[in-house]
Structures are given as structure tokens and as C-alpha cells.
Design an enzyme around this catalytic site. Structure first.
Site, PDB file in Angstrom:
ATOM      1  N   TYR A  56       0.647   1.671  15.979  1.00 55.79           N
ATOM      2  CA  TYR A  56       2.002   2.137  16.249  1.00 55.79           C
ATOM      3  C   TYR A  56       1.999   3.264  17.274  1.00 55.79           C
ATOM      4  O   TYR A  56       1.150   4.157  17.209  1.00 55.79           O
ATOM      5  CB  TYR A  56       2.648   2.663  14.966  1.00 55.79           C
ATOM      6  CG  TYR A  56       2.698   1.675  13.833  1.00 55.79           C
ATOM      7  CD1 TYR A  56       3.569   0.593  13.874  1.00 55.79           C
ATOM      8  CD2 TYR A  56       1.880   1.830  12.721  1.00 55.79           C
ATOM      9  CE1 TYR A  56       3.615  -0.304  12.833  1.00 55.79           C
ATOM     10  CE2 TYR A  56       1.931   0.927  11.671  1.00 55.79           C
ATOM     11  CZ  TYR A  56       2.801  -0.144  11.730  1.00 55.79           C
ATOM     12  OH  TYR A  56       2.846  -1.039  10.696  1.00 55.79           O
ATOM     13  N   PRO A  57       2.959   3.264  18.202  1.00 57.09           N
ATOM     14  CA  PRO A  57       3.130   4.421  19.077  1.00 57.09           C
ATOM     15  C   PRO A  57       3.983   5.464  18.361  1.00 57.09           C
ATOM     16  O   PRO A  57       5.188   5.261  18.168  1.00 57.09           O
ATOM     17  CB  PRO A  57       3.857   3.828  20.296  1.00 57.09           C
ATOM     18  CG  PRO A  57       4.613   2.658  19.760  1.00 57.09           C
ATOM     19  CD  PRO A  57       3.854   2.159  18.560  1.00 57.09           C
TER      20      PRO A  57
ATOM     21  N   LYS B  74      -1.012  -5.520  13.881  1.00 58.58           N
ATOM     22  CA  LYS B  74       0.335  -5.367  13.336  1.00 58.58           C
ATOM     23  C   LYS B  74       1.038  -4.256  14.111  1.00 58.58           C
ATOM     24  O   LYS B  74       0.470  -3.184  14.324  1.00 58.58           O
ATOM     25  CB  LYS B  74       0.277  -4.991  11.856  1.00 58.58           C
ATOM     26  CG  LYS B  74       1.623  -4.613  11.238  1.00 58.58           C
ATOM     27  CD  LYS B  74       1.453  -4.093   9.825  1.00 58.58           C
ATOM     28  CE  LYS B  74       2.766  -3.587   9.253  1.00 58.58           C
ATOM     29  NZ  LYS B  74       2.613  -3.016   7.888  1.00 58.58           N
TER      30      LYS B  74
ATOM     31  N   GLY C  38       6.581  -5.370   4.208  1.00 58.81           N
ATOM     32  CA  GLY C  38       6.439  -4.824   2.870  1.00 58.81           C
ATOM     33  C   GLY C  38       7.749  -4.628   2.142  1.00 58.81           C
ATOM     34  O   GLY C  38       8.190  -5.468   1.365  1.00 58.81           O
ATOM     35  N   ARG C  39       8.407  -3.493   2.390  1.00 63.28           N
ATOM     36  CA  ARG C  39       9.605  -3.128   1.622  1.00 63.28           C
ATOM     37  C   ARG C  39      10.718  -4.166   1.696  1.00 63.28           C
ATOM     38  O   ARG C  39      11.440  -4.374   0.718  1.00 63.28           O
ATOM     39  CB  ARG C  39      10.124  -1.767   2.088  1.00 63.28           C
ATOM     40  CG  ARG C  39       9.345  -0.585   1.529  1.00 63.28           C
ATOM     41  CD  ARG C  39       9.658   0.704   2.263  1.00 63.28           C
ATOM     42  NE  ARG C  39       9.071   0.720   3.593  1.00 63.28           N
ATOM     43  CZ  ARG C  39       9.199   1.717   4.445  1.00 63.28           C
ATOM     44  NH1 ARG C  39       9.935   2.767   4.127  1.00 63.28           N
ATOM     45  NH2 ARG C  39       8.613   1.670   5.626  1.00 63.28           N
TER      46      ARG C  39
ATOM     47  N   ASP D  77       0.805  -1.219   0.000  1.00 64.22           N
ATOM     48  CA  ASP D  77       0.000   0.000   0.000  1.00 64.22           C
ATOM     49  C   ASP D  77       0.841   1.273   0.000  1.00 64.22           C
ATOM     50  O   ASP D  77       0.310   2.358   0.202  1.00 64.22           O
ATOM     51  CB  ASP D  77      -0.909   0.010   1.233  1.00 64.22           C
ATOM     52  CG  ASP D  77      -0.120  -0.106   2.528  1.00 64.22           C
ATOM     53  OD1 ASP D  77       0.546  -1.145   2.724  1.00 64.22           O
ATOM     54  OD2 ASP D  77      -0.152   0.826   3.344  1.00 64.22           O
ATOM     55  N   HIS D  78       2.135   1.150  -0.234  1.00 62.51           N
ATOM     56  CA  HIS D  78       3.054   2.273  -0.075  1.00 62.51           C
ATOM     57  C   HIS D  78       2.926   3.339  -1.156  1.00 62.51           C
ATOM     58  O   HIS D  78       3.493   4.425  -1.029  1.00 62.51           O
ATOM     59  CB  HIS D  78       4.492   1.750  -0.063  1.00 62.51           C
ATOM     60  CG  HIS D  78       4.769   0.763   1.026  1.00 62.51           C
ATOM     61  ND1 HIS D  78       4.198  -0.499   1.052  1.00 62.51           N
ATOM     62  CD2 HIS D  78       5.552   0.833   2.127  1.00 62.51           C
ATOM     63  CE1 HIS D  78       4.621  -1.155   2.124  1.00 62.51           C
ATOM     64  NE2 HIS D  78       5.439  -0.377   2.785  1.00 62.51           N
TER      65      HIS D  78
ATOM     66  N   GLY E 228       9.011  -2.621   8.948  1.00 66.25           N
ATOM     67  CA  GLY E 228       9.656  -1.328   9.170  1.00 66.25           C
ATOM     68  C   GLY E 228      10.450  -0.842   7.983  1.00 66.25           C
ATOM     69  O   GLY E 228      10.182  -1.204   6.833  1.00 66.25           O
TER      70      GLY E 228
ATOM     71  N   VAL F 106       0.506   5.268  -1.969  1.00 63.65           N
ATOM     72  CA  VAL F 106      -0.149   6.496  -1.520  1.00 63.65           C
ATOM     73  C   VAL F 106       0.825   7.362  -0.722  1.00 63.65           C
ATOM     74  O   VAL F 106       0.909   8.567  -0.918  1.00 63.65           O
ATOM     75  CB  VAL F 106      -1.397   6.182  -0.669  1.00 63.65           C
ATOM     76  CG1 VAL F 106      -1.908   7.440   0.033  1.00 63.65           C
ATOM     77  CG2 VAL F 106      -2.494   5.608  -1.547  1.00 63.65           C
TER      78      VAL F 106
END
Length: 264
Positions: A146-147, A176, A229-230, A26-27, A202, A29
Site C-alpha cells: 500500500y502507498p 494485494k 475482509g470486513r 487478521d484484524h 478496504g 491484532v
């Protein structure tokens, strides 16, 4: 759990291991047409052949990644968005709905929530709404928790545990989140969640060994899989990287065994 959710979850979680290998794509966007997601069909073919259980995409590119042949792979429709040009990239807005996901044939939806950000309140309201809609329609919800915010260490054990628990409390079916750096610290995160926790990949890592070590540690801590992802779609060979990660996630392999798979 509603029968609809159970049926859809079975499409994205391996029945034998009870775990999952998810590849977010989804990266586009947030980062634009970066390497690895320019040709979505090619990338989805590669990770599907490697054993990925599901991919995450935005609604506008579902048709461009749909294959209709070969090994099946689950579809998770991402509902959140922000771009790297935004004054506050930690602010996430909803750009799709559960109803749209159903029309697109999705097996689950995902939302991105930054706990501790300036817009935390609005994001939590959106998470609550999507959770309610998912329950109404029998749609599984993957919450990317995520924090993140000023002065927050996004890998701190207590901060990550809080973010995960927020997702649980508001109705997510899978969480996640960031890996906290050690088996001991991440185990405490997982112990605070009655729903499956998967670890995020990450930033792009330089070493495949580092990726595989992280996956093994996360699984040893009790994670139920990964959402990377990456470090998968920008790998030299995405198919082999997916196979290597799947060996650890589904077959309890070690990072050293997975590294051999990666080397072909």
C-alpha cells in the site's frame, strides 16, 4: 518456480479460473475482537462454504479456526502486525517467520508493507528477508503493498503502481493492493505487474452493490482476484457474500448477477 511453491499456490488459486478469493481475518491484532472474527471457526466455515479459496490469520489463532472437515480452504499465515493504538499505525513489524508458517501447515505467508511511510526502509528490508526465506522453503508470498504516508493519496494510480512494482521487484508471488477507482487506472497498475494482483476490500462499505461493482471493475482491469475482509466477514450473510464475489471472480459474472446471488 520451485515445485513447493507451485504445489502450495494450487491450494489457494482456483485451477479452473486461475483466480483467487481470499478472506483476510487478521484484524484482531490491529482492531481487537471486532464483529465477524470473534468466533473464527464459525466465520471460516461460512466463507469456506461460500467458496473462498483461502483465509489470512495470525499464528496464535490457527488452531481456533482449523476445521478438519467440510470444504477445504487454504491457510495464509500473516507475518506483520501493528495496532490501532500505535503512535504510527503505518509501522509494521514482523511477528512470525516462514519456518513457523511451515510448522502451522500454512499454504502461504503474507506481509504488509506501507510504501512511503516513515519506516519504509525497515519494512522493505523485512520484505526482502521474508522473500528470501520463502524462496528457500518453497513458500508462496502474498505481499500487501500500500502507498501510505504523509501527503500520499493511497488510491492514486501512480502511487499504487509503484507500491505494486516494489512488491514484484522484491520477490512477491501475489500482490494485494488498493483499487484505484476505475477500470482504466487499475489496468495500468496490473499491466506493471508480471505476478497476479488481487484487490483489497478496504474500509467497510455501506452498500453490497458498491462492493460487487468494485470487484467486477477490478476483474475487468485484469486483477486475478480479491482479498476482502470486513466487507465479507461483517456482511449480513458472509456465505452468500463470498458466493456472490466468487461468481464474479471465478465465473466472469456481473455485479448484477452477483447481487441476485446475495439476495438468495
Amino acid at each position: 518456480m520451485e515445485i513447493g511453491k507451485r504445489i502450495r499456490l494450487e491450494r489457494i488459486i482456483n485451477r479452473d479460473s486461475g483466480n483467487t478469493v481470499i478472506v483476510p481475518l487478521d484484524h484482531g491484532v490491529s482492531m481487537g475482537p471486532i464483529e465477524g472474527i470473534i468466533d473464527l471457526r464459525k466465520t471460516i466455515n461460512a466463507v469456506a462454504e461460500g467458496g473462498a479459496n483461502a483465509v489470512v490469520v495470525h499464528k496464535g489463532v490457527v488452531a481456533f479456526g482449523h476445521r478438519g472437515y467440510g470444504k477445504d480452504v487454504g491457510l495464509i499465515l500473516h507475518l506483520s502486525a501493528s495496532t490501532m493504538l500505535s503512535p504510527d499505525p503505518n509501522e509494521k513489524v514482523l511477528v512470525a517467520s516462514v519456518e513457523e508458517a511451515i510448522k502451522h501447515g500454512a499454504d502461504a505467508v503474507s506481509v504488509h508493507i506501507n510504501v512511503g511511510s516513515k519506516t519504509e526502509a525497515e519494512q522493505l528490508m523485512k520484505l526482502g528477508k521474508i522473500s528470501r526465506d520463502c524462496r528457500e522453503w518453497g513458500m508462496p508470498l502474498l505481499a500487501m503493498m500500500y502507498p501510505r504516508g504523509e501527503g500520499i493519496n493511497q488510491f492514486d494510480e501512480k502511487a499504487v503502481a509503484l507500491a505494486v512494482r516494489v512488491g514484484v521487484e522484491l520477490g512477491a508471488d501475489i500482490i494485494k493492493t488498493n483499487f484505484t477507482g476505475s477500470v482504466e487506472s487499475f489496468r495500468k497498475v496490473v499491466e506493471g505487474s508480471p505476478v497476479p494482483v488481487v484487490v483489497a476490500g478496504g474500509e467497510r462499505m455501506d452498500s453490497a452493490e458498491d462492493i460487487l461493482r468494485m470487484v467486477e471493475m477490478a476483474m475487468d482491469a485484469g486483477a486475478r482476484g480479491v482479498a476482502i475482509g470486513r466487507n465479507v466477514f461483517q456482511a449480513e450473510n458472509p456465505t452468500l457474500m463470498t458466493k456472490a464475489i466468487s461468481l464474479i471472480v471465478h465465473e466472469n459474472g456481473t455485479w448484477k448477477e452477483a447481487l441476485e446471488v446475495l439476495r438468495g
